[in-house]
Design a protein around this motif. Structure first.
Motif, PDB file in Angstrom:
ATOM      1  N   THR A   1      35.521  34.056  40.778  1.00  0.00           N
ATOM      2  CA  THR A   1      35.892  34.789  40.806  1.00  0.00           C
ATOM      3  C   THR A   1      36.055  36.105  42.012  1.00  0.00           C
ATOM      4  O   THR A   1      36.540  36.875  42.163  1.00  0.00           O
ATOM      5  N   PRO A   2      36.331  35.436  43.201  1.00  0.00           N
ATOM      6  CA  PRO A   2      37.137  36.246  44.833  1.00  0.00           C
ATOM      7  C   PRO A   2      38.407  36.656  43.788  1.00  0.00           C
ATOM      8  O   PRO A   2      38.659  37.839  44.263  1.00  0.00           O
ATOM      9  N   ASP A   3      39.213  35.889  43.461  1.00  0.00           N
ATOM     10  CA  ASP A   3      40.233  36.010  43.160  1.00  0.00           C
ATOM     11  C   ASP A   3      39.598  37.018  42.185  1.00  0.00           C
ATOM     12  O   ASP A   3      40.474  38.256  41.924  1.00  0.00           O
TER      13      ASP A   3
ATOM     14  N   GLU B   1      38.546  42.325  21.566  1.00  0.00           N
ATOM     15  CA  GLU B   1      39.968  42.990  22.127  1.00  0.00           C
ATOM     16  C   GLU B   1      39.772  43.955  23.576  1.00  0.00           C
ATOM     17  O   GLU B   1      40.683  43.811  24.699  1.00  0.00           O
ATOM     18  N   ASP B   2      38.514  44.577  24.220  1.00  0.00           N
ATOM     19  CA  ASP B   2      38.412  44.801  25.255  1.00  0.00           C
ATOM     20  C   ASP B   2      37.578  44.075  25.959  1.00  0.00           C
ATOM     21  O   ASP B   2      37.186  44.601  27.351  1.00  0.00           O
ATOM     22  N   THR B   3      37.461  42.630  25.984  1.00  0.00           N
ATOM     23  CA  THR B   3      36.764  41.928  26.549  1.00  0.00           C
ATOM     24  C   THR B   3      36.863  42.111  28.059  1.00  0.00           C
ATOM     25  O   THR B   3      36.660  42.220  29.328  1.00  0.00           O
ATOM     26  N   ALA B   4      38.302  42.405  28.411  1.00  0.00           N
ATOM     27  CA  ALA B   4      38.634  42.257  29.830  1.00  0.00           C
ATOM     28  C   ALA B   4      38.558  43.537  30.500  1.00  0.00           C
ATOM     29  O   ALA B   4      37.928  43.208  32.231  1.00  0.00           O
ATOM     30  N   GLU B   5      38.612  44.735  29.973  1.00  0.00           N
ATOM     31  CA  GLU B   5      38.247  45.977  30.267  1.00  0.00           C
ATOM     32  C   GLU B   5      36.690  46.165  30.418  1.00  0.00           C
ATOM     33  O   GLU B   5      35.331  46.697  31.702  1.00  0.00           O
ATOM     34  N   THR B   6      36.168  44.902  29.746  1.00  0.00           N
ATOM     35  CA  THR B   6      34.543  45.309  29.602  1.00  0.00           C
ATOM     36  C   THR B   6      34.018  44.748  31.116  1.00  0.00           C
ATOM     37  O   THR B   6      32.388  44.883  31.470  1.00  0.00           O
TER      38      THR B   6
ATOM     39  N   ASP C   1      44.615  43.169  35.359  1.00  0.00           N
ATOM     40  CA  ASP C   1      45.060  43.042  34.035  1.00  0.00           C
ATOM     41  C   ASP C   1      44.049  41.439  34.467  1.00  0.00           C
ATOM     42  O   ASP C   1      44.595  40.720  34.339  1.00  0.00           O
ATOM     43  N   LEU C   2      43.091  41.169  33.762  1.00  0.00           N
ATOM     44  CA  LEU C   2      42.127  39.837  34.213  1.00  0.00           C
ATOM     45  C   LEU C   2      42.313  38.837  32.859  1.00  0.00           C
ATOM     46  O   LEU C   2      41.947  38.458  33.127  1.00  0.00           O
TER      47      LEU C   2
END
Length: 372
Positions: free
Chosen positions: A322-324, A132-137, A334-335
């Protein structure tokens, strides 16, 4: 009992300074098997720890942390020392690890690059294994990751480009030949697990059990083998999905010379693997030391897809994005929506350390059989 069986229940990322006292205390509590030593200082004055573990006739050198943004290798070697000593007598019926310590003498530098570790603490401290934390990590990693360029790269700075290299060279190889050398590394992103094996060994029958063990362990951890044929670029020779030869500083120099960049070429020195080979081989082996480099992803690209052999399609898609992603991180977006199609997830620290330890087990078995 093997290294793979060590207790990882309390595993977490620690700093060199935080674990310094624990390493010293564990060695002092086991003076018949272990010795702790400050082998030198980093360029910024941080102490570098060295640990001798075991009393056996076969010498093995282990080092981690050369690349500042690869913190799993150091945790693996810290675990090997701390939990290995705690388990020396564990399970008498299984022999504990006493037999291992009687067969090998390990020369260990758990973290050769404490300055680089300090520069990466901002994202390491935010690491979470929770899906659940992957995007923040990932956002923390992309924002705060720091890595040394050629000319500062500790792995390609042997024997004495930096003070860290000089200290590690003297400690790991100053007492003579080794039977095996391992440099524990990692990848920020990949489609699976990758193992590099010294070219004098990789195509031999003697080492066949090592790729087999690695392939099985990766599958058990839910990982593919990272399939990327670089066509021999920089000395990385492809031996099928999941396997390359170990890198060489000379090949790195040749690559940049061929590209018309002599300045970058001049910044590459020897790798720790080349230095181990120059230190000499255990006479019982009849060939160069078995050198291995572990490469496991911090973030696994796990989406299902069809691809041509040797072409890492998911990785290339991620690299194109990656640039985006960096722009999104900078603006606080949010990724999660962007990374979901790639199946990107943070690979649990415990999984990574367990796989590193499994590689060491398998490589030690190869050396034992070859020497016998």
């Amino acid at each position: 009992m093997t290294l793979f069986d060590l207790d990882l229940s309390g595993l977490r990322f620690r700093t060199s300074a935080e674990v310094f006292g624990a390493l010293q205390g564990a060695c002092e509590a086991n003076p018949d098997l272990a010795e702790f030593r400050v082998i030198g200082e980093s360029e910024e004055g941080r102490p570098i720890a060295g640990v001798r573990l075991g009393v056996g006739p076969r010498a093995v050198s282990l080092v981690a942390g050369a690349h500042a943004d690869e913190p799993v290798g150091p945790e693996t070697l810290r675990t090997l020392v701390l939990e290995g000593l705690a388990a020396r007598d564990w399970g008498a019926e299984a022999g504990g690890l006493e037999e291992l310590f009687q067969r090998f003498t390990f020369r260990i530098v758990p973290h050769v690059n404490p300055d680089g570790e300090a520069r990466n603490r901002a994202w390491i401290e935010r690491w979470s294994d929770d899906p659940e934390d992957t995007a923040e990590t990932l956002a923390a990693y992309l924002r705060h990751r720091r890595r040394e360029p050629p000319g500062r790269d500790v792995e390609f700075g042997y024997p004495a480009m930096r003070t860290e290299n000089a200290a590690a060279s003297a400690y790991l190889f100053g007492d003579g030949p080794v039977a095996m050398h391992a440099s524990l590394h990692g990848m920020g992103f990949s489609e699976g697990a990758l193992l590099l094996i010294e070219r004098d060994w990789i195509d031999t029958e003697a080492v066949r059990s090592l790729p087999e063990a690695f392939t099985e362990a990766a599958a058990n951890a839910g990982l593919r083998l990272h399939d990327h044929d670089r066509g021999g670029e920089k000395g990385f020779e492809y031996r099928g999905p999941g396997f390359w030869t170990t890198p060489r500083g000379r090949a790195m120099r040749d690559h940049f010379l061929d590209a018309g960049d002599p300045d970058t070429a001049a910044r590459f020195h020897l790798s720790s693997m080349e230095t181990a080979i120059e230190a000499g081989a255990d006479p019982a082996l009849g060939r160069t030391p078995l050198c291995v480099v572990t490469e496991l992803p911090l973030f696994h690209l796990g989406a299902a897809y069809d691809h041509a052999p040797g072409v890492p399609g998911l990785l290339r898609r991620f690299q194109a994005q990656t640039p985006d992603l960096l722009e999104a991180v900078a603006s606080g977006q949010d990724l999660a929506p962007a990374i979901a199609p790639l199946g990107l997830r943070a690979l649990p620290l415990r999984t990574q350390v367990r796989l590193h330890l499994g590689v060491l087990d398998a490589a030690l078995a190869v050396v034992t059989e070859a020497a016998d």
